[in-house]
Write a protein that holds these residues in place. Structure first.
Motif, short mmCIF file in Angstrom:
data_model
loop_
_atom_site.label_atom_id
_atom_site.label_comp_id
_atom_site.label_asym_id
_atom_site.label_seq_id
_atom_site.Cartn_x
_atom_site.Cartn_y
_atom_site.Cartn_z
N ALA A 91 -26.26 30.57 32.48
CA ALA A 91 -25.21 29.61 32.17
C ALA A 91 -24.48 30.01 30.89
O ALA A 91 -24.93 30.88 30.14
CB ALA A 91 -25.78 28.21 32.05
N ASP A 92 -23.34 29.37 30.64
CA ASP A 92 -22.60 29.63 29.42
C ASP A 92 -23.21 28.84 28.26
O ASP A 92 -24.08 27.98 28.45
CB ASP A 92 -21.12 29.27 29.60
N THR A 96 -26.27 25.96 28.09
CA THR A 96 -27.57 26.40 27.58
C THR A 96 -28.03 25.50 26.43
O THR A 96 -29.20 25.12 26.36
CB THR A 96 -27.49 27.86 27.10
N LYS A 97 -27.11 25.15 25.55
CA LYS A 97 -27.46 24.25 24.43
C LYS A 97 -27.89 22.89 24.94
O LYS A 97 -28.87 22.30 24.45
CB LYS A 97 -26.28 24.10 23.48
N ALA A 98 -27.16 22.37 25.94
CA ALA A 98 -27.53 21.07 26.50
C ALA A 98 -28.92 21.11 27.13
O ALA A 98 -29.72 20.17 26.98
CB ALA A 98 -26.49 20.64 27.55
N VAL A 135 -12.26 34.60 29.59
CA VAL A 135 -11.36 34.34 28.47
C VAL A 135 -10.97 32.86 28.42
O VAL A 135 -10.32 32.41 27.49
CB VAL A 135 -10.08 35.21 28.55
N VAL A 136 -11.35 32.11 29.45
CA VAL A 136 -11.09 30.67 29.47
C VAL A 136 -12.36 29.92 29.10
O VAL A 136 -13.46 30.46 29.14
CB VAL A 136 -10.60 30.21 30.87
N ASP A 137 -12.19 28.65 28.72
CA ASP A 137 -13.31 27.81 28.31
C ASP A 137 -13.89 27.09 29.53
O ASP A 137 -13.23 26.24 30.12
CB ASP A 137 -12.81 26.80 27.27
N LEU A 138 -15.13 27.44 29.88
CA LEU A 138 -15.74 26.81 31.04
C LEU A 138 -16.01 25.33 30.81
O LEU A 138 -16.11 24.55 31.75
CB LEU A 138 -17.04 27.53 31.42
N ALA A 139 -16.14 24.93 29.54
CA ALA A 139 -16.35 23.51 29.24
C ALA A 139 -15.14 22.69 29.69
O ALA A 139 -15.29 21.54 30.12
CB ALA A 139 -16.59 23.31 27.74
N GLU A 176 -25.83 35.33 39.86
CA GLU A 176 -26.35 36.39 39.01
C GLU A 176 -25.25 37.30 38.49
O GLU A 176 -25.34 37.81 37.37
CB GLU A 176 -27.38 37.22 39.79
N ASP A 177 -24.21 37.53 39.29
CA ASP A 177 -23.20 38.50 38.90
C ASP A 177 -21.82 37.90 38.66
O ASP A 177 -20.88 38.62 38.32
CB ASP A 177 -23.09 39.60 39.97
N THR A 178 -21.68 36.59 38.80
CA THR A 178 -20.39 35.96 38.54
C THR A 178 -20.55 34.45 38.45
O THR A 178 -21.62 33.91 38.75
CB THR A 178 -19.38 36.31 39.65
N ARG A 179 -19.47 33.80 38.05
CA ARG A 179 -19.37 32.35 38.11
C ARG A 179 -18.13 32.03 38.93
O ARG A 179 -17.10 32.69 38.80
CB ARG A 179 -19.26 31.74 36.70
N MET A 180 -18.23 31.01 39.76
CA MET A 180 -17.19 30.76 40.75
C MET A 180 -16.79 29.28 40.76
O MET A 180 -17.65 28.40 40.81
CB MET A 180 -17.71 31.14 42.14
#
Length: 248
Positions: A91-92, A96-98, A135-139, A176-180
């Protein structure tokens, strides 16, 4: 089954049911008499559990009840730690912090021997094959999903062709190799899958979805149940769902 274990089991059963469930059903799942069930319900209510209902009507557990020091089985502890380690690896950073904060809260209320079991779990997660390249914010994506707000997306496909789209974000998948990102695309009039590392710019709009996200997620899952390649199976851009309208 010890009484403390039975009370925890009763809470778990009540959590599984979103609507009122009869005392007979609860007693049957626990293997106890209806009289014992009534005593257990009263005991949980005395400890602060917001259980509403009465004999002959049924019971429902309202959200928000916090348990005293938790008891977990070995298997449950292993599942918790394995899940946390997976999140930590794939995870980003904000997620992970959460997860770290949640694990710390759980660990703080565990008895000492269970805390030691949690920290020494031997189940491991393999290495991630790629590094973060968004380069974008997943949050921002997760916020838009929760608030059911549209996104304006600048996107580059697998051959570098650029496009501007307005999308309705439905779900964010971690692989494992990307986020979608799963989203309804207004220009394509169908569900599409967008790789997050190909997103060039992102803006959340004030406009909300005209439909509920939960209904859209269910619809997308039904669409995906048809014969097609899994998400991310080919290195394309936005991948159309099997039954969605398709156009260039």
């Amino acid at each position: 089954m010890a009484r403390s274990e039975r009370l925890l089991a009763l809470l778990q059963i009540l959590r599984r049911h979103r609507h009122t469930v009869s005392g007979a059903t609860l007693a049957g799942e626990l293997g106890i008499s209806i009289r014992t069930l009534y005593r257990d319900i009263a005991s949980l209510q005395a400890q602060g559990a917001d259980i509403e209902g009465e004999p002959g009507v049924g019971y429902i557990l309202r959200p928000g009840f916090m348990l005293p020091p938790l008891m977990f089985s070995q298997g449950e502890l292993e599942a918790l730690m394995l899940g946390f380690r997976w999140v930590q690896k794939f995870a980003d950073a904000p997620v992970t912090k959460a997860a770290t904060d949640a694990l710390a809260k759980i660990s703080a209320v565990l008895p000492a021997e269970l805390r030691e079991e949690l920290e020494s779990t031997a189940l491991l997660v393999g290495p991630r094959r790629i590094v973060d390249s968004e380069v974008v914010d997943l949050a921002l994506i997760r916020t838009a999903i929760r608030r059911e707000r549209k996104l304006r997306l600048s996107y580059a496909d697998s051959v570098g062709a650029l496009s501007e789209r307005t999308i309705w974000p439905v779900a964010l998948g971690y692989f494992e190799d990307t986020r979608m990102l799963v989203a309804w695309c207004e220009s394509r009039q169908g569900y599409r899958h967008f790789r997050t590392e190909r997103m060039l710019a992102l803006a959340m709009l004030e406009e909300r979805f005209p439909r509920r996200r939960a209904a859209m997620l269910k619809e997308w899952k039904e669409t995906e149940a048809g014969p097609r390649r899994p998400i991310g199976a080919e290195a394309g851009t936005d991948t159309p769902s099997a039954n969605a309208k398709s156009q260039p």
